[in-house]
Design a protein around this motif. Structure first.
Motif, PDB file in Angstrom:
ATOM      1  N   ARG A 249       0.797  -1.222   0.000  1.00 15.03           N
ATOM      2  CA  ARG A 249       0.000   0.000   0.000  1.00 15.03           C
ATOM      3  C   ARG A 249       0.827   1.269   0.000  1.00 15.03           C
ATOM      4  NH1 ARG A 249      -5.419  -0.518   0.423  1.00 15.03           N
ATOM      5  NH2 ARG A 249      -5.175   1.531  -0.524  1.00 15.03           N
ATOM      6  N   ASP A 250       2.001   1.216   0.643  1.00 11.40           N
ATOM      7  CA  ASP A 250       2.809   2.438   0.690  1.00 11.40           C
ATOM      8  C   ASP A 250       4.257   2.063   0.980  1.00 11.40           C
ATOM      9  OD1 ASP A 250       2.716   5.428   0.621  1.00 11.40           O
ATOM     10  OD2 ASP A 250       3.631   5.199   2.587  1.00 11.40           O
ATOM     11  N   VAL A 251       5.175   2.849   0.420  1.00 10.58           N
ATOM     12  CA  VAL A 251       6.612   2.644   0.635  1.00 10.58           C
ATOM     13  C   VAL A 251       7.248   4.011   0.817  1.00 10.58           C
ATOM     14  CG1 VAL A 251       8.769   1.737  -0.302  1.00 10.58           C
ATOM     15  CG2 VAL A 251       6.602   0.594  -0.845  1.00 10.58           C
ATOM     16  N   ASN A 252       7.977   4.186   1.934  1.00  6.84           N
ATOM     17  CA  ASN A 252       8.626   5.472   2.170  1.00  6.84           C
ATOM     18  C   ASN A 252       9.900   5.300   2.972  1.00  6.84           C
ATOM     19  OD1 ASN A 252       7.397   7.971   1.115  1.00  6.84           O
ATOM     20  ND2 ASN A 252       5.546   7.160   2.077  1.00  6.84           N
ATOM     21  N   GLN A 253      10.799   6.281   2.812  1.00  8.87           N
ATOM     22  CA  GLN A 253      12.046   6.289   3.572  1.00  8.87           C
ATOM     23  C   GLN A 253      11.863   7.049   4.874  1.00  8.87           C
ATOM     24  OE1 GLN A 253      15.287   5.236   1.807  1.00  8.87           O
ATOM     25  NE2 GLN A 253      15.878   4.921   3.943  1.00  8.87           N
ATOM     26  N   TYR A 254      12.306   6.453   5.980  1.00  5.98           N
ATOM     27  CA  TYR A 254      12.293   7.105   7.289  1.00  5.98           C
ATOM     28  C   TYR A 254      13.699   6.994   7.873  1.00  5.98           C
ATOM     29  CZ  TYR A 254       7.212   6.978   6.985  1.00  5.98           C
ATOM     30  OH  TYR A 254       5.914   7.156   6.579  1.00  5.98           O
ATOM     31  N   GLY A 255      14.486   8.032   7.709  1.00  6.79           N
ATOM     32  CA  GLY A 255      15.870   7.969   8.171  1.00  6.79           C
ATOM     33  C   GLY A 255      16.638   6.899   7.422  1.00  6.79           C
ATOM     34  N   GLU A 256      17.177   5.924   8.163  1.00  6.75           N
ATOM     35  CA  GLU A 256      17.951   4.861   7.527  1.00  6.75           C
ATOM     36  C   GLU A 256      17.088   3.673   7.126  1.00  6.75           C
ATOM     37  OE1 GLU A 256      20.934   3.829  10.335  1.00  6.75           O
ATOM     38  OE2 GLU A 256      22.196   5.579   9.897  1.00  6.75           O
ATOM     39  N   GLU A 257      15.795   3.735   7.416  1.00  9.49           N
ATOM     40  CA  GLU A 257      14.903   2.607   7.157  1.00  9.49           C
ATOM     41  C   GLU A 257      13.907   2.901   6.046  1.00  9.49           C
ATOM     42  OE1 GLU A 257      14.668   0.700  11.680  1.00  9.49           O
ATOM     43  OE2 GLU A 257      12.895   1.627  10.770  1.00  9.49           O
ATOM     44  N   ILE A 258      13.536   1.833   5.342  1.00  8.93           N
ATOM     45  CA  ILE A 258      12.390   1.882   4.429  1.00  8.93           C
ATOM     46  C   ILE A 258      11.212   1.254   5.174  1.00  8.93           C
ATOM     47  CG2 ILE A 258      11.417   1.095   2.244  1.00  8.93           C
ATOM     48  CD1 ILE A 258      14.282   0.744   1.213  1.00  8.93           C
ATOM     49  N   HIS A 259      10.083   1.946   5.197  1.00  4.01           N
ATOM     50  CA  HIS A 259       8.856   1.378   5.752  1.00  4.01           C
ATOM     51  C   HIS A 259       7.962   0.926   4.607  1.00  4.01           C
ATOM     52  CE1 HIS A 259       8.695   2.981  10.149  1.00  4.01           C
ATOM     53  NE2 HIS A 259       9.892   2.527   9.822  1.00  4.01           N
ATOM     54  N   ILE A 260       7.482  -0.314   4.718  1.00  2.00           N
ATOM     55  CA  ILE A 260       6.636  -0.904   3.678  1.00  2.00           C
ATOM     56  C   ILE A 260       5.323  -1.329   4.323  1.00  2.00           C
ATOM     57  CG2 ILE A 260       6.480  -2.690   1.893  1.00  2.00           C
ATOM     58  CD1 ILE A 260       9.615  -2.942   2.245  1.00  2.00           C
ATOM     59  N   ILE A 261       4.230  -0.723   3.887  1.00  2.00           N
ATOM     60  CA  ILE A 261       2.911  -1.061   4.429  1.00  2.00           C
ATOM     61  C   ILE A 261       2.264  -2.096   3.514  1.00  2.00           C
ATOM     62  CG2 ILE A 261       0.637  -0.172   5.090  1.00  2.00           C
ATOM     63  CD1 ILE A 261       1.893   2.560   5.483  1.00  2.00           C
ATOM     64  N   VAL A 262       1.895  -3.236   4.106  1.00  2.00           N
ATOM     65  CA  VAL A 262       1.322  -4.315   3.300  1.00  2.00           C
ATOM     66  C   VAL A 262      -0.041  -4.712   3.857  1.00  2.00           C
ATOM     67  CG1 VAL A 262       3.606  -5.171   2.687  1.00  2.00           C
ATOM     68  CG2 VAL A 262       2.413  -6.167   4.634  1.00  2.00           C
ATOM     69  N   GLU A 263      -0.940  -5.115   2.983  1.00  2.00           N
ATOM     70  CA  GLU A 263      -2.289  -5.508   3.382  1.00  2.00           C
ATOM     71  C   GLU A 263      -2.326  -6.895   4.013  1.00  2.00           C
ATOM     72  OE1 GLU A 263      -4.241  -5.180  -0.367  1.00  2.00           O
ATOM     73  OE2 GLU A 263      -5.040  -3.207   0.080  1.00  2.00           O
ATOM     74  N   ASP A 264      -1.386  -7.751   3.605  1.00  2.00           N
ATOM     75  CA  ASP A 264      -1.409  -9.150   4.027  1.00  2.00           C
ATOM     76  C   ASP A 264       0.018  -9.593   4.337  1.00  2.00           C
ATOM     77  OD1 ASP A 264      -1.591 -11.931   4.271  1.00  2.00           O
ATOM     78  OD2 ASP A 264      -3.265 -12.034   2.852  1.00  2.00           O
ATOM     79  N   GLU A 265       0.240 -10.082   5.550  1.00  2.00           N
ATOM     80  CA  GLU A 265       1.583 -10.485   5.950  1.00  2.00           C
ATOM     81  C   GLU A 265       2.121 -11.656   5.127  1.00  2.00           C
ATOM     82  OE1 GLU A 265      -0.028 -13.124   9.752  1.00  2.00           O
ATOM     83  OE2 GLU A 265       1.501 -11.616  10.036  1.00  2.00           O
ATOM     84  N   ARG A 266       1.247 -12.326   4.374  1.00  2.00           N
ATOM     85  CA  ARG A 266       1.696 -13.455   3.558  1.00  2.00           C
ATOM     86  C   ARG A 266       2.581 -13.029   2.397  1.00  2.00           C
ATOM     87  NH1 ARG A 266      -4.017 -16.402   2.647  1.00  2.00           N
ATOM     88  NH2 ARG A 266      -4.570 -14.188   2.440  1.00  2.00           N
TER      89      ARG A 266
END
Length: 297
Positions: A249-266
């Protein structure tokens, strides 16, 4: 201190605020967040008695905003996005102008202006014209103007926009002091770190309230998706690949990390194969939650 029921504002065919229902408690700092055009400023103007709602009901300090807008204005302080200063007047002259709007007696108005100068540490700039103040001090003077008649409720519409981080922090120190004195504060902001400073926050998206609670409640219950992180730089090509994957759903950089929002942990393993590293689940940030809400609403 504030109560709305199905508050609505239309501008022709545009619905700026849609069925807004919320309560703001006495003595709390309430933050209203949302992107440009979400309806934040329109909401404040209705609550201040400046704009008449198309439908719904609102009470501020126990007063109906449509039936008695002038009584509402006596009990609030309002700091607009533009600060509302008279650049060719000094700090004291600005404060005297605003205090005289509320206080008939000249001497009483002058006493209140002197008190607020002392309280907000403006004494050094007492005779300085507003146009010669830095951004941080202009901001402080604008707040002083809103406080000079000692209202129980303050509305601050994106008050720290364009102000440096140090001045923003000092400004928030003052806001905490005002809350400690018993005042209620209603703030709109674009800054996620400011959302963390509020007692409770609400998020407007296209005029609708889509999240409401404390910052911790928003982070733990405001998102129905998983957020994974990886220590890696996010290149435009990698972001494009990830965003095109089903369930991301979304991908963004936060400092040294990339945050990836996913609908399903599978889909975690598929993401790991794509980035070439193991990813780990993290608690969503306020920005993660609002990015997710903005996408699904």
């Amino acid at each position: 201190m504030i109560k709305t029921e199905n508050l609505r504002k239309e501008f022709g065919r545009i619905v700026a605020v849609d069925a807004l229902t919320l309560e703001v408690k006495e003595g709390e700092i309430f933050g209203l967040l949302g992107p440009n055009g979400a309806g934040k400023s329109t909401t404040i103007r209705m609550l201040c008695g400046i704009l008449k709602p198309t439908a719904g009901r609102a009470e501020v300090a126990g007063i109906h905003v449509v039936k008695n807008p002038e009584e509402v204005k006596k009990r609030i302080g309002y700091m607009s996005q533009k600060f509302g200063l008279y650049d060719d007047l000094t700090v004291m002259e600005n404060l005297m102008f605003y205090s005289r709007l509320y206080i008939n007696n000249w001497k009483d108005a002058e006493t209140m202006a002197e008190k607020i100068i002392e309280r907000l540490n403006l004494k050094e700039y007492r005779n300085t014209k507003a146009e010669n103040l830095s951004g941080g001090w202009r901001q402080r003077l604008a707040l002083a103007n809103a406080l000079v008649h000692e209202p129980p409720l303050l509305f601050l519409d994106e008050p720290t926009q364009g102000v440096d981080p140090v001045s923003r922090r000092l400004f928030w120190d003052i806001l905490y002091e005002e809350r400690a004195s018993g005042k209620t504060l209603f703030i709109t902001t674009h800054y996620m770190e400011e959302a963390e400073r509020c007692d409770r926050i609400g998020f407007l998206w296209k005029g609708k309230l889509v999240a409401l609670g404390t910052p911790e409640e928003i982070k733990t219950r405001g998102i129905s998706a998983k957020v994974y992180a990886i220590k890696k730089k996010l290149s435009p090509s990698l972001k494009k690949i990830l965003m095109e994957m089903d369930g991301v759903r979304d991908v963004n950089q936060y400092g040294e990390e990339i945050h990836i929002i996913v609908e399903d942990e599978r889909i975690k393993s598929a993401v790991e194969r794509t980035v070439g590293k193991e990813i780990f689940e993290v608690i969503p940030s306020i920005e993660d939650v609002f990015a997710f809400l903005s996408e699904i609403k």
